[in-house]
Design a protein around this motif. Structure first.
Motif, mmCIF file in Angstrom:
data_model
loop_
_atom_site.group_PDB
_atom_site.id
_atom_site.type_symbol
_atom_site.label_atom_id
_atom_site.label_comp_id
_atom_site.label_asym_id
_atom_site.label_seq_id
_atom_site.Cartn_x
_atom_site.Cartn_y
_atom_site.Cartn_z
ATOM 1 N N ILE A 73 -0.403 3.985 4.630
ATOM 2 C CA ILE A 73 0.212 4.744 3.536
ATOM 3 C C ILE A 73 1.713 4.726 3.806
ATOM 4 C CG2 ILE A 73 0.425 7.038 2.499
ATOM 5 C CD1 ILE A 73 -2.518 7.488 3.238
ATOM 6 N N PHE A 74 2.499 4.439 2.767
ATOM 7 C CA PHE A 74 3.938 4.267 2.977
ATOM 8 C C PHE A 74 4.678 4.679 1.711
ATOM 9 C CE2 PHE A 74 1.696 0.410 1.859
ATOM 10 C CZ PHE A 74 2.374 -0.067 0.759
ATOM 11 N N PRO A 75 5.963 5.042 1.847
ATOM 12 C CA PRO A 75 6.682 5.555 0.672
ATOM 13 C C PRO A 75 6.955 4.461 -0.350
ATOM 14 C CG PRO A 75 7.894 5.995 2.724
ATOM 15 C CD PRO A 75 6.791 5.068 3.057
ATOM 16 N N THR A 109 9.236 0.959 -0.043
ATOM 17 C CA THR A 109 9.131 0.291 1.253
ATOM 18 C C THR A 109 8.994 -1.217 1.040
ATOM 19 O OG1 THR A 109 8.031 2.236 2.180
ATOM 20 C CG2 THR A 109 7.769 0.158 3.387
ATOM 21 N N LEU A 128 5.870 -3.420 7.195
ATOM 22 C CA LEU A 128 4.464 -3.206 7.555
ATOM 23 C C LEU A 128 3.948 -4.269 8.515
ATOM 24 C CD1 LEU A 128 3.112 -2.380 3.973
ATOM 25 C CD2 LEU A 128 4.105 -0.820 5.656
ATOM 26 N N PHE A 133 2.473 -3.373 11.974
ATOM 27 C CA PHE A 133 1.170 -2.692 11.992
ATOM 28 C C PHE A 133 0.045 -3.697 12.259
ATOM 29 C CE2 PHE A 133 2.829 0.755 8.850
ATOM 30 C CZ PHE A 133 3.422 1.423 9.898
ATOM 31 N N PRO A 147 -1.019 11.346 -0.533
ATOM 32 C CA PRO A 147 -1.119 12.117 0.704
ATOM 33 C C PRO A 147 -0.809 13.587 0.435
ATOM 34 C CG PRO A 147 0.911 10.869 0.700
ATOM 35 C CD PRO A 147 0.167 10.480 -0.550
ATOM 36 N N LYS A 148 -0.969 14.361 1.500
ATOM 37 C CA LYS A 148 -0.829 15.819 1.430
ATOM 38 C C LYS A 148 0.525 16.260 0.864
ATOM 39 C CE LYS A 148 -1.805 19.369 4.903
ATOM 40 N NZ LYS A 148 -2.041 19.553 6.353
ATOM 41 N N TYR A 149 1.615 15.608 1.296
ATOM 42 C CA TYR A 149 2.954 16.020 0.875
ATOM 43 C C TYR A 149 3.619 14.894 0.096
ATOM 44 C CZ TYR A 149 1.892 19.368 4.555
ATOM 45 O OH TYR A 149 1.276 20.309 5.329
ATOM 46 N N ASN A 150 4.783 15.193 -0.458
ATOM 47 C CA ASN A 150 5.481 14.203 -1.275
ATOM 48 C C ASN A 150 6.984 14.351 -1.064
ATOM 49 O OD1 ASN A 150 6.179 12.283 -3.106
ATOM 50 N ND2 ASN A 150 5.545 13.463 -4.926
ATOM 51 N N TYR A 151 7.464 13.860 0.079
ATOM 52 C CA TYR A 151 8.868 14.022 0.502
ATOM 53 C C TYR A 151 9.831 13.482 -0.545
ATOM 54 C CZ TYR A 151 12.961 13.576 3.593
ATOM 55 O OH TYR A 151 14.202 13.656 4.167
ATOM 56 N N ARG A 152 10.753 14.323 -0.991
ATOM 57 C CA ARG A 152 11.761 13.968 -1.983
ATOM 58 C C ARG A 152 11.180 13.343 -3.241
ATOM 59 N NH1 ARG A 152 17.639 12.724 0.301
ATOM 60 N NH2 ARG A 152 17.674 14.346 1.875
ATOM 61 N N ARG A 179 9.283 11.011 -3.654
ATOM 62 C CA ARG A 179 9.326 9.557 -3.693
ATOM 63 C C ARG A 179 7.995 8.942 -4.058
ATOM 64 N NH1 ARG A 179 11.906 6.836 1.409
ATOM 65 N NH2 ARG A 179 10.750 8.414 2.572
ATOM 66 N N SER A 238 3.924 7.867 -2.799
ATOM 67 C CA SER A 238 3.428 7.007 -1.726
ATOM 68 C C SER A 238 2.528 5.916 -2.288
ATOM 69 C CB SER A 238 2.647 7.840 -0.705
ATOM 70 O OG SER A 238 3.508 8.713 -0.011
ATOM 71 N N ARG A 252 -11.896 6.090 12.886
ATOM 72 C CA ARG A 252 -11.309 5.823 11.562
ATOM 73 C C ARG A 252 -11.477 4.373 11.173
ATOM 74 N NH1 ARG A 252 -5.515 8.630 11.010
ATOM 75 N NH2 ARG A 252 -5.651 7.416 9.098
#
Lengths: 629, 629
Positions: free
Chosen positions: B467-469, B472, B477, B480, B556-561, B563, B565, B589
């Motif tokens: 998961i990435f903003p 990106t 990546l 990874f 995802p749980k949050y959404n920084y600025r 942006r 994901s 996982r």
């Protein structure tokens, strides 16, 4: 440290009269053969230093704006300042209304070139001091102006200096000799290695302009620029000659003369010829006049336009990183030992600080500024302390969310048991340079603060524990630091790490860990970088976990194509606050990493605390390094 | 697929007479105003296509060497071929001793420029066909030659064509109209969007030269180049005009004329004017002659030198990726649905293949070539099958360690129950393009093979589940995919993924996942890339696990600025062989990811197998998708 900053008062500077004088100078045939219609005032000094000396703060002098990045342009009608998002507020507060703020990064903001072209009368001349504009910047600006019918001209006298009547003297601090017990390699051996690189590439001359490279090569340190133990100098290396350009008054000390073998050169090719700092231009001219048709001269592509252009183009070989920059980045065993010692002493000071803060904070008397001062005081008690390596970033609650925050009297907050506290600080010791960030809570952090801290910690560990092939560039590791944050939709808007000098600049090239660059050099065993992911929630809190780490060989199970592998060893040995962790979010491997790291902190720093008889800090250390499960 | 390849016979071509004729042409004033002392023969066609048509294989014709990458230079005395490490052996086998092989990447190998300068007499002229050299390559070569007193000259008649008497005709396959049910967006709407981008950047004209961009824009497909459903054409877009340059004989079909509205244009600005393919040069000249002083023309910086230089420099705006390239990369919902359908059909064929292989291999009758042929046969039974999307890579044991291996009669190995088998294959369907690699064992893999496979799988999953903003770039990546291999000292020497077209080229820009590039465009929802880490042990075995994956929004749980994901959804739905996994090396996982992936394979592909009545493959699928623990 994540990012440089400069403290400053916030009332605008009155600049009307200064601008009038500057505009007069722009028309004065004493300085310019023909009047110029615009004058560019960049931020830097003649050595492209990141931090600059007071006498080089010309852009601040003319505008009042003292952020670390900005370019001023003054025309007959206008005065404009380009700076980036970190400084919009500060610049608007520090400049009076003679100035227009050009907010870089916004779509509507014109580039300097476009703006000049839009405001200049036809056929204008734009002036700049060729000593403080880098060769590549000159080239781009000149091309844009020429294509619009204007021209960029080099003005030899700096016109700010003309109007700056109380300009400070250029510092000429005492030079300090770094003995072999600290430098590890004599300057003569460094010169021999440099000449080996020159011979390999068929290069005849190398012009050194970066102050930290010159200090490193000669095993000398100065104090001409705050936080950076460097001194103003140039050096030119031939295959049989060494020229050092420096204020000659600095060379009167017999020990120094002996160190440089000025009076009794042992070998002619290792004889340093000394010249006044200012004569580098004419001396380089003389060298270039005597070049053979195939002779080549190395100079960094970030060097000043002025020195670069002295070298005729067919002889000029610009390089992104000089051989000194590359050699300096790979620390020798003595330097590595010195850096380790420095970090142990630094950890002693920080253990003391945190033990002290824990006791003092409930009294409500500790502020961001007093905590930073206390950190400096404790560091200064350590052996071979020289000074700080950058201005301490000390921020509580929302202040810590400002990445380049430095506390000012008007922003200074009190540390409490209710808010997260971030301190990013470091020092210069004769044996090494430190830079460490810890984020702590003296009461009970919220579940959300712990969650974010734990993602940052996971990123820190992912980089620190990464194993990667020889030849890997640091930017390929940057995403490891972000993966855990990304997975929850979070991120931070700065790079993950920078190179760190050994009793030199806290920021140095050519390696680093960042999504922003692709031109970094591969990591090598002996290089030292910071590992500092973070998370910043505007108006609420800031988190950063930073260690300085050493690149070391790794020995994984296999060895594909005999390339060999690398990993990192933390040099910073300060406990990471367990109270801030949500250990349930950590994998077993991450918990093992934390426990092993804390065991090393306890063993290594504990022994030193014991030796220094610092009982209270030792107790704090033992408590803070209990294993997590 | 990881890398292109071309099959070839391996006996050297006799080139003495051909070179004599070519050298005559180099002196013949019918073709050159003054004799040229060297002639450069690049690999490409006039559209910088990755795969080229037989009539464009000029470097192969003159030298015999038919690898996918190489540049030939013929002087009066010498003939030299530059190619990279993949092709050293092949080139040395295919070329006779008139030719010198220049091994790129070796330290002692001179660059083309340096070599030319070392062998040419003073003041030489070096010729090249300006249609097949890219503008940036021309610029670099010209600069180097000029600085050494020579010059690079454009030779309008291709001198290889002069001596190539039996050169094949340029293909002019029938054009296929892609209806809205497949294209999703009409070509008129695509033109409107393009003009929007042009208006935004104040651009007046756009010259399209890449064949896949032109095919995509006009919702047309051809078969002029094997594996790539494109047709030879250029297009020039103005704000009120559309010019299409194509063999006009292709436009006789009334349906096609109707699709392009050639006979009854509904709106003048959407009226396509058609011109012969060859007239693009003169027509672009005419357009440029009528440009206003501020008019700007977009052209890709990889376009041919010839077309690029038609545009006067002040009007020329070169771009690394054209707006069509960017628009094409983000698939619309119809294209996404088509790609999903194509991948289900492709999975049906592969399930059948693997079920068949399992039965047949013990008989000892299946070879790399016959397995590849069987895969093609099974794919061809699927609806809307058009052809393969690249030559099948089918390798057993050590052959699979050759990354660009394609089986030849003389290298063809038999599949057995003792060796690992890698098959990388894909097809063109009218609804989409596929590309999938599976690595399987039909007996019992060794512990080491399983270990390596599992690291590759871990890398595949790390990318696929990342998961990435928003914003990106794919290269961030890449690591990874390597982390698990790196941790054990292993790696692979190719990128991790490439963009995939929709019933278009299997390799397309501007996105990808690789450590090699920094100029890729950010990933966006709707883009489609491959995810294909590998591990190759020379002389032993090769492993690759490749899915085509769709970029989709993640929550995802949050959404920084704010942006947003992104993450990936696998389009490829072919079981990954559990027998090759060491499941103990997988985290919970990762095991969950495998089980969830296999559940989707069983649900989606199982339903289609059932519908198609392919019982044996269905049984295989059900067995191969049992959950792991």
């Amino acid at each position: 440290m994540a990012s440089p900053k400069t403290d400053a008062g916030m009332s605008p500077k009155i600049t009307g009269e200064l601008l009038r004088l500057l505009r007069n100078a722009m028309r004065n045939c004493k300085y310019v053969s023909e009047p110029i219609q615009a004058y560019i005032i960049p931020s830097g000094d003649a050595h492209q230093s990141e931090y600059i000396a007071p006498c080089d703060c010309r852009r601040e002098f003319i505008s009042g704006f003292n952020g670390s990045a900005g370019t001023a342009i003054v025309t007959e009608q206008h005065a404009a300042m380009w700076t980036d998002g970190r400084y919009f507020l500060q610049a608007s507060q520090q400049m009076d209304n003679n100035w227009t703020l050009m907010k870089m990064g916004l779509k509507e903001t014109p580039s300097q070139e476009d703006w000049l072209i839009s405001v200049l009368p036809e056929n204008s001349k734009v002036g700049v001091d060729p000593w403080i504009i880098a060769a590549d910047q000159w080239k781009n600006m000149s091309k844009a102006l020429t294509s619009a019918g204007h021209s960029l001209v080099a003005v030899q006298d700096n016109l700010i200096d003309v109007v700056w009547t109380d300009r400070p003297e250029r510092a000429s601090s005492q030079l300090r000799i770094l003995g072999l017990e600290h430098a590890g390699v004599s300057w003569q051996d460094k010169v021999t290695a440099l000449r080996g690189k020159m011979a390999e590439r068929k290069i005849n001359w190398f012009v050194a302009t970066a102050l930290d490279e010159i200090a490193w090569l000669f095993n000398l340190r100065g104090a001409d620029i705050e936080y950076n133990p460097v001194f103003f100098a140039y050096a030119i290396f031939g295959m049989n000659s060494i020229r050092l350009f420096v204020d000659l008054k600095r060379l009167s000390d017999p020990a120094l003369r002996d160190h440089l073998q000025l009076d009794s050169p042992s070998r002619p090719d290792m004889s340093v010829q000394t010249f006044p700092y200012e004569s580098v231009y004419t001396e380089l001219q003389a060298i270039c006049a005597a070049l053979g048709p195939k002779d080549k001269v190395w100079i960094c592509d970030k060097a000043s336009c002025c020195l670069t252009q002295v070298i005729p183009k067919p002889h000029r070989t610009p390089i992104p990183y000089t051989p000194l920059c590359l050699a300096k980045a790979v620390k020798n065993p003595t330097e590595v030992q010195g850096m380790k010692r420095a970090h142990i002493k630094d950890a002693v000071a920080l253990c003391e600080l945190f033990a002290w803060l824990e006791k003092e904070i409930p009294k409500g008397t500790v502020t961001e500024i007093s905590a930073a001062d206390k950190a400096e005081e404790l560091r200064s008690q350590q052996k071979d302390f020289v000074g700080l390596s950058f201005p301490t970033i000390s921020g509580v609650g929302p202040n810590a969310a400002i990445i380049h925050y430095g506390p000012l009297p008007e922003t200074n907050r009190t540390l409490t048991v209710n808010e997260v506290y971030l301190i990013d600080s470091g020092a210069q010791y004769i044996d090494g340079t430190t830079d460490v960030t810890r984020t702590v809570h003296f009461g009970t952090p919220s579940a959300y603060e712990k969650e974010c801290f734990t993602y940052v910690l996971k990123g820190h560990i992912a980089v620190s524990a990464a194993i990667f092939p020889n030849g890997t560039k640091g930017h390929l590791l940057d995403s490891f630091a972000r993966a855990a944050l990304w997975e929850s939709g979070l991120d931070y808007l700065h790079g993950t790490g920078h190179g760190v000098g050994c009793f030199l600049n806290v920021h140095e090239g050519p390696c680093g860990i960042s999504y922003k660059t692709f031109a970094d050099e591969p990591l090598e065993a002996g290089m030292i970088v910071s590992d500092e992911p973070g998370y910043y929630e505007e108006g609420a809190f800031g988190i950063r976990v930073e260690n300085v780490v050493l690149v070391v060989p790794a020995k994984p199970k296999y060895n594909y194509r005999n390339r060999g592998s690398l990993t990192f060893e933390p040099l910073t040995l300060v406990p990471i606050q367990v109270k801030m962790m949500n250990t349930e979010l950590l994998t077993q491997r991450e918990r093992d990493w934390v426990n092993e790291y804390h065991r090393r902190c306890r063993d290594v720093v504990g022994a030193e605390l014991e030796r220094q008889g610092r009982q209270q800090a030792l107790e704090w250390l033992i408590r803070e390094t209990q294993p997590i499960v």
